[in-house]
Design an enzyme around this catalytic site. Structure first.
Site, mmCIF file in Angstrom:
data_model
loop_
_atom_site.group_PDB
_atom_site.id
_atom_site.type_symbol
_atom_site.label_atom_id
_atom_site.label_comp_id
_atom_site.label_asym_id
_atom_site.label_seq_id
_atom_site.Cartn_x
_atom_site.Cartn_y
_atom_site.Cartn_z
ATOM 1 N N SER A 154 -1.079 -56.398 -7.472
ATOM 2 C CA SER A 154 -0.545 -57.780 -7.521
ATOM 3 C C SER A 154 0.794 -57.975 -7.458
ATOM 4 O O SER A 154 1.711 -57.127 -7.729
ATOM 5 C CB SER A 154 -1.036 -58.596 -8.819
ATOM 6 O OG SER A 154 -0.586 -57.940 -9.986
ATOM 7 N N SER A 155 1.306 -58.695 -6.520
ATOM 8 C CA SER A 155 2.976 -58.913 -6.324
ATOM 9 C C SER A 155 3.129 -60.317 -5.583
ATOM 10 O O SER A 155 2.401 -61.230 -5.670
ATOM 11 C CB SER A 155 3.488 -57.814 -5.605
ATOM 12 O OG SER A 155 4.878 -57.801 -5.583
#
Length: 212
Positions: free
Chosen positions: A172-173
């Site tokens: 996730s980012s």
């Protein structure tokens, strides 16, 4: 289709699953099988259809719009749109507009939670500078609390078409889009978008003296 960056994870998990199946440790069998399924889902790379419209920009990432603001970067004013990806989103990034990559710059930094506004400036990131018929744009791959690896496929002086694969962020980012200041943003905060398909911005047209 699976992104090539996912194969080491998938193969490792699959090998462990087979080993644990031959020498049964059932908890480990379940855990390794779960990892195989998770990595197959996480590194999926589906084909996308770019909307057949002129003077648009599509999202570079799947996820949720977490920030829309006017912001200066490198001394230039831009319209900024940030998209946060959680672990269940497709993590392959796509080109928002047709343009030439003029520079790819890696900046080291922290690993703050990527849904926080300060992560945009403080976290490790790749900045992809693109010249298009609408002007200079910057697309920023930002590492996060879990995502410690950003991969940019684009090369300097490479011409990419809208919707082309741009890179991938492992786990996730976020991706920040920096559009020219006169760009009209068509998404709102908390909208869910898809890379290469969701229109997030429109342009009035090409600059004077350029072809449409």
């Amino acid at each position: 289709m699976i992104a090539k960056e996912g194969f080491p994870f998938i193969v490792t998990a699959a090998v462990l699953f087979v080993v644990f199946l031959v020498f049964p440790k059932w908890l480990l069998v379940v855990l390794s099988l779960t990892c195989v399924v998770f990595f197959l889902i996480f590194f999926r790379d589906p084909e996308r259809t770019v909307p057949p419209f002129e003077n648009i920009a599509v999202s570079a990432a799947d996820g949720k719009v977490v920030e829309i603001k006017d912001e200066e970067l490198d001394g230039v004013s831009y319209k900024k749109v940030s998209v946060f990806m959680n672990v269940f989103n497709v993590h392959v990034n796509r080109m928002p507009v047709t343009g030439t990559v003029v520079k790819v710059e890696h900046r080291p930094g922290k690993f703050l939670a990527a849904d926080k506004p300060e992560s945009s400036m403080e976290n490790e990131q790749n900045l992809i500078y693109v010249d298009s018929k609408y002007g200079r744009m910057i697309f920023k791959q930002v590492a996060g609390l879990v995502a410690r690896r950003t991969v940019c496929y684009a090369k300097e002086n490479e011409l990419l078409q809208i919707g082309d694969r741009l890179g991938i962020i492992k786990f996730s980012s976020r991706v920040d889009h920096y559009f020219p200041a006169d760009t009209f943003i068509v998404v709102s905060l908390n909208d869910h978008v898809k890379a290469g398909e969701t229109v997030i911005a429109r342009f009035e047209g090409v600059k004077e003296g350029e072809d449409s």
